[in-house]
Design a protein around this motif. Structure first.
Motif, mmCIF file in Angstrom:
data_model
loop_
_atom_site.group_PDB
_atom_site.id
_atom_site.type_symbol
_atom_site.label_atom_id
_atom_site.label_comp_id
_atom_site.label_asym_id
_atom_site.label_seq_id
_atom_site.Cartn_x
_atom_site.Cartn_y
_atom_site.Cartn_z
ATOM 1 N N SER A 144 -2.206 1.370 -9.615
ATOM 2 C CA SER A 144 -2.744 -0.003 -10.311
ATOM 3 C C SER A 144 -2.352 -0.902 -9.457
ATOM 4 N N THR A 145 -0.847 -1.239 -9.209
ATOM 5 C CA THR A 145 -0.493 -2.378 -8.325
ATOM 6 C C THR A 145 -1.344 -2.812 -6.929
ATOM 7 N N THR A 146 -1.998 -1.839 -6.539
ATOM 8 C CA THR A 146 -2.542 -1.897 -5.054
ATOM 9 C C THR A 146 -3.942 -2.507 -5.568
ATOM 10 N N ARG A 147 -4.431 -2.386 -6.692
ATOM 11 C CA ARG A 147 -5.997 -2.787 -7.019
ATOM 12 C C ARG A 147 -6.245 -4.284 -6.470
ATOM 13 N N GLU A 148 -5.469 -5.154 -6.563
ATOM 14 C CA GLU A 148 -5.617 -6.743 -6.263
ATOM 15 C C GLU A 148 -5.816 -6.971 -4.982
ATOM 16 N N TRP A 149 -5.657 -5.836 -3.949
ATOM 17 C CA TRP A 149 -5.722 -5.992 -2.626
ATOM 18 C C TRP A 149 -6.976 -5.284 -1.988
ATOM 19 N N ALA A 150 -7.458 -4.577 -2.939
ATOM 20 C CA ALA A 150 -8.629 -3.912 -2.566
ATOM 21 C C ALA A 150 -10.007 -4.590 -1.799
ATOM 22 N N CYS A 151 -10.393 -4.217 -0.911
ATOM 23 C CA CYS A 151 -11.434 -4.684 -0.050
ATOM 24 C C CYS A 151 -12.357 -3.969 0.520
ATOM 25 N N ASP A 152 -13.552 -4.343 0.391
ATOM 26 C CA ASP A 152 -14.503 -3.534 1.344
ATOM 27 C C ASP A 152 -14.985 -4.008 2.592
ATOM 28 N N MET A 153 -14.557 -3.304 3.862
ATOM 29 C CA MET A 153 -14.573 -3.852 4.986
ATOM 30 C C MET A 153 -15.960 -3.140 5.977
ATOM 31 N N ILE A 166 0.720 -1.113 0.032
ATOM 32 C CA ILE A 166 -0.069 -0.041 -0.001
ATOM 33 C C ILE A 166 0.871 1.131 0.040
ATOM 34 N N VAL A 167 1.918 1.409 0.954
ATOM 35 C CA VAL A 167 2.651 2.756 1.125
ATOM 36 C C VAL A 167 3.596 2.739 -0.084
ATOM 37 N N LYS A 168 4.470 1.811 -0.440
ATOM 38 C CA LYS A 168 5.584 1.665 -1.462
ATOM 39 C C LYS A 168 4.903 2.021 -2.901
ATOM 40 N N PRO A 169 3.624 1.836 -3.380
ATOM 41 C CA PRO A 169 3.249 2.184 -4.517
ATOM 42 C C PRO A 169 2.997 3.701 -4.539
ATOM 43 N N THR A 170 2.501 4.232 -3.231
ATOM 44 C CA THR A 170 2.323 5.675 -3.510
ATOM 45 C C THR A 170 3.678 6.483 -3.437
ATOM 46 N N LEU A 171 4.858 5.740 -3.229
ATOM 47 C CA LEU A 171 5.976 6.415 -3.274
ATOM 48 C C LEU A 171 6.842 5.972 -4.752
ATOM 49 N N ARG A 172 5.821 5.396 -5.480
ATOM 50 C CA ARG A 172 6.589 4.900 -6.927
ATOM 51 C C ARG A 172 7.468 3.898 -6.757
ATOM 52 N N LYS A 173 7.540 3.124 -5.931
ATOM 53 C CA LYS A 173 8.541 2.053 -5.602
ATOM 54 C C LYS A 173 7.722 0.842 -5.676
ATOM 55 N N ALA A 174 8.517 -0.320 -5.968
ATOM 56 C CA ALA A 174 7.768 -1.645 -6.264
ATOM 57 C C ALA A 174 7.824 -2.279 -4.875
#
Length: 229
Positions: A218-227, A113-121
């Protein structure tokens, strides 16, 4: 006025917000990202972490210290068990969540979650290590501590519940899922806490932030969940 510095997605900030809301105490949330703060904030919190708390009397870092202070200052609706022995055990479980559970769940949050917002893999090796080598011991220990139903203590939903279930929620946002077959009490317990009114309030406020992250990275989308329930 009570000021909280931090961001809602932090499991440590979540503990303080729960304590304030549980006691019906007014507060303002000042957005601060951990380790990416200005000099003014570093004077409030020399470790540059979140949360930090400020009122008319004192400035305090560290979620457990802040919650303890608030419970003394506003003794109504305590966030600890009424029995002093159980209160001590509750503080230990809170500490366990903040350390051992955090080591697992924050790996999921930071890498996915955090790394993608920093443009890191994301480093999936770190996620795998946390999930395969560290998570089982944490889940086994908590499975042994849990009752067949209800929360950790008979007093109802308390700070230790928010600390434990909140840390697992942080991991869930990054794709961590408890195996209900292996840890049935833990899975049921987390579901109860997540569905509680207090936690749903937190989840609803966190949802737009997560949705924005899922939308733009985009790399975070597969972890998307609605709690939300």
């Amino acid at each position: 006025m009570n000021k909280i510095y931090g961001v809602p997605l932090s499991p440590y900030v979540r503990k303080v917000l729960f304590t304030l809301e549980h006691k019906n105490i007014d507060y303002t949330l000042q957005p601060v990202l951990p380790f990416r703060c200005n000099e003014d904030y570093s004077r409030l919190h020399p470790l540059k972490k979140v949360p930090c708390f400020e009122d008319e009397y004192i400035t305090l870092p560290d979620s457990s210290i802040i919650c303890g202070y608030l419970d003394h200052k506003y003794p109504q609706s305590s966030v600890y068990p009424s029995d002093f022995r159980e209160a001590a055990k509750a503080r230990w479980l809170e500490e366990y969540a903040d350390t051992a559970v955090a080591e697992v769940m924050l790996a999921y949050q930071f890498e996915r979650i955090v790394k993608p917002t920093l443009r890191k893999a994301a480093d999936e090796d770190k996620v795998t290590h946390a999930g395969v080598h560290q998570a089982p011991a944490v889940c086994r220990y908590l499975e042994d501590q849990l009752r067949a139903s209800g929360y950790l203590f008979a007093d109802g939903l308390l700070l230790c519940d928010i600390a434990v279930a909140g840390m697992f929620l942080t991991g869930r946002y990054g794709g961590f899922v408890v195996c209900g077959h292996t840890y049935p009490k833990l899975e049921a317990y987390l579901d109860r806490v997540w569905r509680s009114e207090a936690m749903q309030l937190r989840i609803v406020q966190e949802k737009p932030i997560l949705e924005n992250i899922y939308k733009h990275f985009s790399t975070t989308r597969e972890w998307a969940c609605d709690m939300t329930t």
